[in-house]
Design an enzyme around this catalytic site. Sequence first.
Site, PDB file in Angstrom:
ATOM      1  N   ARG A 178       0.828  -1.218   0.000  1.00 17.80           N
ATOM      2  CA  ARG A 178       0.000   0.000   0.000  1.00 17.80           C
ATOM      3  C   ARG A 178       0.863   1.270   0.000  1.00 17.80           C
ATOM      4  O   ARG A 178       0.439   2.297  -0.507  1.00 17.80           O
ATOM      5  CB  ARG A 178      -0.918  -0.021   1.227  1.00 17.80           C
ATOM      6  CG  ARG A 178      -1.952   1.100   1.241  1.00 17.80           C
ATOM      7  CD  ARG A 178      -3.006   0.854   2.301  1.00 17.80           C
ATOM      8  NE  ARG A 178      -4.067   1.841   2.291  1.00 17.80           N
ATOM      9  CZ  ARG A 178      -4.168   2.843   3.159  1.00 17.80           C
ATOM     10  NH1 ARG A 178      -3.268   2.995   4.105  1.00 17.80           N
ATOM     11  NH2 ARG A 178      -5.174   3.694   3.070  1.00 17.80           N
TER      12      ARG A 178
ATOM     13  N   ILE B 198      -7.395   7.989  -0.577  1.00 12.64           N
ATOM     14  CA  ILE B 198      -7.351   6.536  -0.752  1.00 12.64           C
ATOM     15  C   ILE B 198      -8.146   6.000   0.446  1.00 12.64           C
ATOM     16  O   ILE B 198      -7.967   6.452   1.574  1.00 12.64           O
ATOM     17  CB  ILE B 198      -5.888   6.007  -0.778  1.00 12.64           C
ATOM     18  CG1 ILE B 198      -5.826   4.480  -0.884  1.00 12.64           C
ATOM     19  CG2 ILE B 198      -5.071   6.476   0.397  1.00 12.64           C
ATOM     20  CD1 ILE B 198      -4.392   3.933  -1.142  1.00 12.64           C
ATOM     21  N   SER B 199      -9.055   5.060   0.218  1.00 12.08           N
ATOM     22  CA  SER B 199      -9.925   4.575   1.295  1.00 12.08           C
ATOM     23  C   SER B 199      -9.136   3.837   2.369  1.00 12.08           C
ATOM     24  O   SER B 199      -8.035   3.346   2.115  1.00 12.08           O
ATOM     25  CB  SER B 199     -10.977   3.636   0.722  1.00 12.08           C
ATOM     26  OG  SER B 199     -11.746   4.290  -0.267  1.00 12.08           O
ATOM     27  N   HIS B 200      -9.719   3.735   3.584  1.00  6.65           N
ATOM     28  CA  HIS B 200      -9.134   2.919   4.654  1.00  6.65           C
ATOM     29  C   HIS B 200      -8.934   1.494   4.122  1.00  6.65           C
ATOM     30  O   HIS B 200      -9.802   0.996   3.411  1.00  6.65           O
ATOM     31  CB  HIS B 200     -10.111   2.753   5.824  1.00  6.65           C
ATOM     32  CG  HIS B 200     -10.369   3.979   6.595  1.00  6.65           C
ATOM     33  ND1 HIS B 200     -10.956   5.096   6.055  1.00  6.65           N
ATOM     34  CD2 HIS B 200     -10.162   4.256   7.899  1.00  6.65           C
ATOM     35  CE1 HIS B 200     -11.077   6.011   6.993  1.00  6.65           C
ATOM     36  NE2 HIS B 200     -10.608   5.532   8.110  1.00  6.65           N
TER      37      HIS B 200
END
Length: 214
Positions: free
Chosen positions: A37, A63-65
């Site tokens: 990530r 950017i999402s969790h």
Amino acid sequence: MQDNHRHKGLRKKLIDELRQMGIFDERILSAFNAIPRHFFLDLAFLEKAYTNIAFQIGAGQTISHPYTVAFQTQLLELEKGEKVLEIGTGSGFQTCILCELGLRVFTVERQKELYLSSKEIINQFGFHPKQFYGDGYKGLDMYQPFDKVLITCGAPEIPKMLIQQMKIGGKMVVPVGEGESQLMQRVTKVSENEISIEEFGTFRFVPMLQNTTK
Ligand code: SAH
């Protein structure tokens, strides 16, 4: 960018956390292990890439969790080889997870800057999904029907045109609602003009916007 022991260790920890939070699909957990990530974040955030938080990725987007990405992916009940339409490519992290799972991925992003930067990083991983710069509300008429649709921004309501582009029996995972929080919904296309909806709690997303200017 390098992927050292420390990154790998942090990733293992994140995966344990996701498992504890209810992500049980081992294929998804392995995909999280395979896709570093931190490659998707600014260098300044390197150390924090594996904490369960959202980040700015440019153009005012996030950017999402990791948990949200894993949860939405799990709700899709994906099978290898299925055709998946993703709305909101953003950083490209979710797109890579879908590619790693062996899906045929089509992804749409309305911010030119993110469309371009995500393309570069996704290709660096050796993935070549079909990427489009445009308005997700319209879907991709030329490539329908899709088995699954994943919306990674908050939609004011279930986008009708995207339901039309789904196969019968197909599923869409979409956070629905304007304002601060959205209700996660899984929409199953039961027949040509009938859907069923299941609800899975509240989340926070950037809004799904209506036009393509900018
Ligand atoms: N899946 C992404 C999440 C990014 S946030 C990731 O893993 O990083 C949601 C993204 O949806 C943003 O990049 C935003 O620009 C995009 N978006 C918002 N409205 C859209 C629309 N109508 N069509 C396509 N993309 C849209």
